[in-house]
Structure formats: structure tokens, C-alpha cells
Design a protein around this motif. Structure first.
Motif, short mmCIF file in Angstrom:
data_model
loop_
_atom_site.label_atom_id
_atom_site.label_comp_id
_atom_site.label_asym_id
_atom_site.label_seq_id
_atom_site.Cartn_x
_atom_site.Cartn_y
_atom_site.Cartn_z
N TYR A 72 1.70 -10.42 17.06
CA TYR A 72 1.34 -9.33 15.97
C TYR A 72 1.80 -7.94 16.24
CZ TYR A 72 -0.39 -13.10 13.45
OH TYR A 72 -0.94 -14.31 12.83
N THR A 73 2.80 -7.31 15.58
CA THR A 73 3.31 -6.06 15.70
C THR A 73 2.18 -4.96 15.20
OG1 THR A 73 4.55 -5.86 13.76
CG2 THR A 73 5.62 -6.34 15.82
N THR A 74 1.17 -5.43 14.38
CA THR A 74 0.20 -4.51 13.82
C THR A 74 -1.13 -4.58 14.70
OG1 THR A 74 -0.70 -6.49 12.57
CG2 THR A 74 0.76 -5.04 11.42
N ILE A 130 20.53 -10.63 10.82
CA ILE A 130 21.04 -9.34 10.44
C ILE A 130 19.99 -8.21 10.32
CG2 ILE A 130 23.31 -10.47 9.48
CD1 ILE A 130 21.88 -9.77 6.79
N GLY A 131 18.70 -8.56 10.43
CA GLY A 131 18.00 -7.55 10.41
C GLY A 131 16.64 -7.99 10.69
N LEU A 132 15.69 -7.03 11.09
CA LEU A 132 14.35 -7.22 11.75
C LEU A 132 13.50 -6.28 10.93
CD1 LEU A 132 14.39 -8.37 15.43
CD2 LEU A 132 13.96 -9.92 13.56
N SER A 133 12.45 -6.63 10.25
CA SER A 133 11.41 -5.52 9.77
C SER A 133 10.06 -5.92 10.20
CB SER A 133 11.73 -5.69 8.31
OG SER A 133 10.87 -4.60 7.80
N PHE A 134 9.40 -4.99 10.71
CA PHE A 134 7.94 -5.38 11.17
C PHE A 134 7.23 -4.42 10.81
CE2 PHE A 134 10.25 -3.78 14.96
CZ PHE A 134 9.48 -3.00 15.47
N LEU A 135 5.84 -4.58 10.59
CA LEU A 135 4.54 -3.56 10.30
C LEU A 135 4.16 -3.07 11.52
CD1 LEU A 135 3.24 -5.79 7.34
CD2 LEU A 135 4.65 -3.72 7.20
N THR A 136 3.45 -2.09 11.55
CA THR A 136 2.62 -1.38 12.69
C THR A 136 1.64 -1.18 12.62
OG1 THR A 136 3.39 0.68 12.33
CG2 THR A 136 5.02 -0.40 13.66
N LYS A 137 0.65 -0.90 13.53
CA LYS A 137 -0.72 -0.74 13.06
C LYS A 137 -1.14 0.42 12.28
CE LYS A 137 -5.20 -0.31 15.30
NZ LYS A 137 -5.88 -0.29 16.70
N PRO A 138 -1.78 0.34 11.32
CA PRO A 138 -1.72 1.70 10.32
C PRO A 138 -2.70 2.75 11.10
CG PRO A 138 -2.35 -0.36 9.25
CD PRO A 138 -2.42 -0.75 10.76
N ASP A 139 -2.14 4.06 10.55
CA ASP A 139 -2.90 5.33 11.01
C ASP A 139 -2.94 5.19 12.39
OD1 ASP A 139 -3.34 5.92 8.27
OD2 ASP A 139 -5.13 4.71 8.36
N SER A 140 -2.00 4.88 13.46
CA SER A 140 -1.98 4.86 14.83
C SER A 140 -1.00 5.88 15.43
CB SER A 140 -2.11 3.57 15.40
OG SER A 140 -0.93 2.91 15.11
N TYR A 183 9.58 3.91 9.02
CA TYR A 183 8.82 4.51 7.59
C TYR A 183 7.45 5.01 8.01
CZ TYR A 183 12.76 1.78 5.69
OH TYR A 183 14.14 1.10 5.49
N PHE A 184 7.21 6.01 7.24
CA PHE A 184 6.02 6.50 7.56
C PHE A 184 5.38 6.87 5.87
CE2 PHE A 184 8.87 8.20 10.59
CZ PHE A 184 8.01 8.07 11.75
N ASP A 185 4.03 6.76 5.93
CA ASP A 185 3.25 6.91 4.77
C ASP A 185 3.09 8.12 4.37
OD1 ASP A 185 1.17 7.93 6.42
OD2 ASP A 185 -0.07 5.88 6.30
N GLU A 186 2.39 8.30 3.26
CA GLU A 186 2.05 9.54 2.64
C GLU A 186 1.54 10.70 3.56
OE1 GLU A 186 -0.70 7.01 1.17
OE2 GLU A 186 1.24 7.03 0.86
N ASN A 187 0.67 10.15 4.49
CA ASN A 187 0.21 11.20 5.62
C ASN A 187 0.73 11.23 6.93
OD1 ASN A 187 -2.17 11.36 3.98
ND2 ASN A 187 -2.95 9.35 4.60
N ASP A 188 1.96 10.94 6.70
CA ASP A 188 3.19 10.95 7.87
C ASP A 188 2.60 9.94 8.99
OD1 ASP A 188 5.10 12.33 6.81
OD2 ASP A 188 4.40 14.25 7.64
N LEU A 190 3.19 6.17 10.96
CA LEU A 190 4.22 5.27 10.95
C LEU A 190 3.54 3.68 10.47
CD1 LEU A 190 7.07 4.03 12.23
CD2 LEU A 190 5.66 3.33 14.45
N MET A 191 4.27 3.10 9.61
CA MET A 191 3.77 2.07 8.99
C MET A 191 4.80 0.72 9.14
SD MET A 191 4.30 2.89 4.95
CE MET A 191 5.87 2.96 3.95
N GLN A 192 6.11 1.17 9.45
CA GLN A 192 7.03 -0.14 9.62
C GLN A 192 8.27 0.43 10.19
OE1 GLN A 192 8.31 -1.54 5.64
NE2 GLN A 192 9.24 -3.34 6.54
N LEU A 193 8.93 -0.55 10.87
CA LEU A 193 10.06 0.05 11.68
C LEU A 193 11.14 -1.46 11.10
CD1 LEU A 193 9.80 1.95 13.77
CD2 LEU A 193 10.54 0.50 15.42
N ARG A 194 12.40 -1.07 10.98
CA ARG A 194 13.51 -1.91 10.50
C ARG A 194 14.62 -1.72 11.61
NH1 ARG A 194 15.77 -5.15 6.93
NH2 ARG A 194 17.76 -4.65 6.39
#
Length: 197
Positions: A72-74, A130-140, A183-188, A190-194
Motif C-alpha cells: 500500500y502506497t498510502t 501504459i500508466g500507473l496511478s497511486f495514492l499517497t498517505k494524506p497530509d504527509s 497531484y497536490f490537494d488544496e493545502n499543497d 501530495l495526494m497522488q502520483l501518476r
């Protein structure tokens, strides 16, 4: 003579057992265990010097930097800041949960996807990744921290995301044969990488 040999053998066996047990370090501290596990998850090679005067330099081969992540990347987003991860991204050589984006494919149209843990694997009609997209641990991981860790890779696009359920920013980086987007949330944060081809 027989007794001396037996004593020396016994001493060697005991010293081997003592040394061997000190090498096998067991800990309940999860950071040390994770660090020990991560040693096996990434790698890189050192190239030769290229000069004729170095015999060692002649025998070394360059190895493309690589990085492998399983699970788990989260759980912990710190790997996204790791020097070896950043280098492996540049060389299009990152494997997430056993999947790696195939660069330089002729058919880059999305046909179907597969979910593995918290990673989305994207395929074309030829069943190539052709692509990988994964979530990361929120607010970290903050945007500033991420940018600092990835300064060696070229930014090719940066902007804002606006939509019904998406608010925030993104940064797109070039790799040797593809790209990746953070990708970054509204608080800057990191939330996801593609990773794209």
C-alpha cells in the motif's frame, strides 16, 4: 595435535555463531525494519570511469537506476522523496506492486484498468501497461518538500486542477521516455502520483 585441532575448530564454530548472530539484527522498531526492507526494494549501479588507466573501471558496467515498491502506497509516502526513487523515475524504471509502465509503445489508448491495493494499473488493447496511478498517505508530504526532492528532474508543466471533486495543483515532470505527474490537494499536500509512458 588432534586436541589442538579440535579446540581450534570448536573456537571457529563458536566465533562464527557469535559473529553470525550479531549480523542478524532483530528489532521491534518498525522504522529499522522498514529501512532494512527498503534496502532490497531499490538499487542503482555505478558506471566505470571510462579511462584506460583504471583496470577496475574497465570491468564495471553501468546499471540503470531502478526502484521497486510492493504494498500500500498510502502507508508511508516518504519513499516518494527517496533519491533512488527520483532517479528511477527519470530512467522510467519504477515498479509498483509488480507493474511497470512500458515506454515507447505505439498504442497508447487506454483500454482497461486493474486495481492492485491502492494503485490503478492502466492497459492498452494490447494488454501493455501504459500508466500507473497511486495514492499517497494524506497530509504527509508538502509540495515544497516534493519539489525539493525532485529538483534533478525537469518540470514540463505546472498548474491547477479545478472540477466538481478536484481542487488543487499538479506538477508534471519529464523522464527519459515518458513523464510523471504529482497531484497536490488544496493545502499543497501530495495526494497522488501518476507515471505515464
Amino acid at each position: 595435535m588432534y586436541k589442538i585441532g579440535k579446540v581450534i575448530s570448536a573456537t571457529f564454530v563458536v566465533s562464527t555463531l557469535v559473529i553470525g548472530s550479531s549480523v542478524a539484527y532483530v528489532s521491534t522498531d518498525t522504522q529499522n525494519v522498514q529501512a532494512a526492507e527498503k534496502v532490497q526494494k531499490w538499487g542503482h549501479g555505478e558506471g566505470g570511469s571510462g579511462g584506460e588507466s583504471s583496470e577496475i573501471g574497465k570491468n564495471l558496467k553501468a546499471e540503470t537506476p531502478w526502484y521497486k515498491y510492493e504494498g500500500y502506497t498510502t502507508y508511508d509516502a516518504s519513499f516518494t522523496q527517496d533519491y533512488n526513487f527520483v532517479r528511477a523515475l527519470k530512467y522510467d524504471n519504477v515498479t509498483i506492486d509488480g507493474y511497470k509502465v512500458k515506454t515507447n509503445v505505439k498504442n497508447d489508448n487506454l483500454d482497461h484498468t486493474k486495481e492492485v491495493y491502492d494503485t490503478t494499473v492502466e492497459y492498452n488493447s494490447d494488454n501493455e501497461v501504459i500508466g500507473l496511478s497511486f495514492l499517497t498517505k494524506p497530509d504527509s508530504v508538502s509540495k515544497a518538500t516534493f519539489k525539493k526532492a525532485h529538483t534533478s528532474n525537469e518540470i514540463i508543466d505546472e498548474g491547477t486542477m479545478e472540477g466538481e471533486d478536484q481542487h488543487g495543483t499538479y506538477i508534471k515532470y519529464a523522464t527519459n521516455d515518458g513523464s510523471y505527474v504529482a497531484y497536490f490537494d488544496e493545502n499543497d499536500n501530495l495526494m497522488q502520483l501518476r507515471i505515464d509512458q
